[in-house]
Design an enzyme around this catalytic site. Sequence first.
Site, PDB file in Angstrom:
ATOM      1  N   PRO A 125      45.096  31.789  34.350  1.00 55.19           N
ATOM      2  CA  PRO A 125      44.576  30.553  34.342  1.00 55.19           C
ATOM      3  C   PRO A 125      42.915  30.827  33.810  1.00 55.19           C
ATOM      4  O   PRO A 125      42.764  32.043  33.830  1.00 55.19           O
ATOM      5  CB  PRO A 125      44.355  30.354  35.847  1.00 55.19           C
ATOM      6  N   GLY A 148      39.256  31.772  33.620  1.00 58.70           N
ATOM      7  CA  GLY A 148      38.377  32.623  34.701  1.00 58.70           C
ATOM      8  C   GLY A 148      38.980  33.628  35.314  1.00 58.70           C
ATOM      9  O   GLY A 148      38.365  34.343  36.059  1.00 58.70           O
ATOM     10  N   CYS A 149      40.262  33.844  35.118  1.00 58.32           N
ATOM     11  CA  CYS A 149      40.982  35.076  35.850  1.00 58.32           C
ATOM     12  C   CYS A 149      41.093  36.352  35.016  1.00 58.32           C
ATOM     13  O   CYS A 149      41.540  36.342  34.090  1.00 58.32           O
ATOM     14  CB  CYS A 149      42.222  34.544  36.152  1.00 58.32           C
ATOM     15  N   GLY A 150      40.292  37.442  35.423  1.00 56.54           N
ATOM     16  CA  GLY A 150      39.946  38.539  34.716  1.00 56.54           C
ATOM     17  C   GLY A 150      41.174  39.489  35.126  1.00 56.54           C
ATOM     18  O   GLY A 150      41.039  40.643  34.376  1.00 56.54           O
ATOM     19  N   CYS A 152      44.413  38.842  35.560  1.00 57.73           N
ATOM     20  CA  CYS A 152      45.864  38.295  35.777  1.00 57.73           C
ATOM     21  C   CYS A 152      46.867  39.357  35.325  1.00 57.73           C
ATOM     22  O   CYS A 152      46.532  39.762  34.213  1.00 57.73           O
ATOM     23  CB  CYS A 152      45.994  37.125  34.639  1.00 57.73           C
TER      24      CYS A 152
END
Length: 273
Positions: free
Chosen positions: A107, A109-111, A113
């Site tokens: 998603p 903004g997920c660094g 993931c």
Amino acid sequence: MAVSATQSMVGLSIQHEGAHDVARNLPEETPVAIVFNGTTAAVMMATPADLKDFAFGFALTEGFIERLDQVESFEIVPHESGLEARFQLADDRVKAMQARRRNMLGPVGCGLCGIDSLEQAIRPLPVLKCTGPRLSKSEVACATSALRDHQPLHDQTHAVHAAGFMLPSQGMMLVREDVGRHNALDKLIGALAQNNIDASLGAIVLTSRVSVEMVQKTVIAGCPVLIAVSAPTAHALRLARGAQLTLAAFARGGGFDVYSHPERILIGASDAA
């Protein structure tokens, strides 16, 4: 499939004086698969602009490659459902590719993931040299305002992040934008590498807070100064201190906080504010 970075969308604006139709440019986001030697490492939602910069920045900061000459070929391949950033890496990068492989939809903004272990999430960082750029107080205090002057996509949409690179006494040299703050930073780092700009000579400036992965990416890129408009997390600050990264936050309104290694900022009485 050609994808624009923005789309004009119609809505209804409700105000005190009444309601009216409104058309606004909104930032586009599309799935971008990062593929190494035929294997998908990650699928990230990103703004479909500067995608080569994004892919190369991701490959560098996530450890799939260490140098650009380890990439034998690269292409952007359109699909009905999104875009594929397709790398062919040298054979000696296969083990690194397998170690860092990530298989899930990320998603915005997920660094982190797809990271499947705590060890991968908090990976060891190199220690930056104590040398580096010397920035004036005014350069740090005005850095996010200078970045704001180079955000055309934000001007259209008011819904994207930016990451910029500035040099002492020269100002903002390069800026990249994306709906995801990590994506914007990866785009910037990829652009620095492809333009042969030495990240150790300047500072990275962010429109976002400073989380662990933003520190990780900055340090891996070799940049010794990180300036952000918002706050760092406590663990991001611990990582910055350990890596000898100068971390300045809340850089807005003519001031800033500096939390680690202030020696790269000229904060003495002789410095012109």
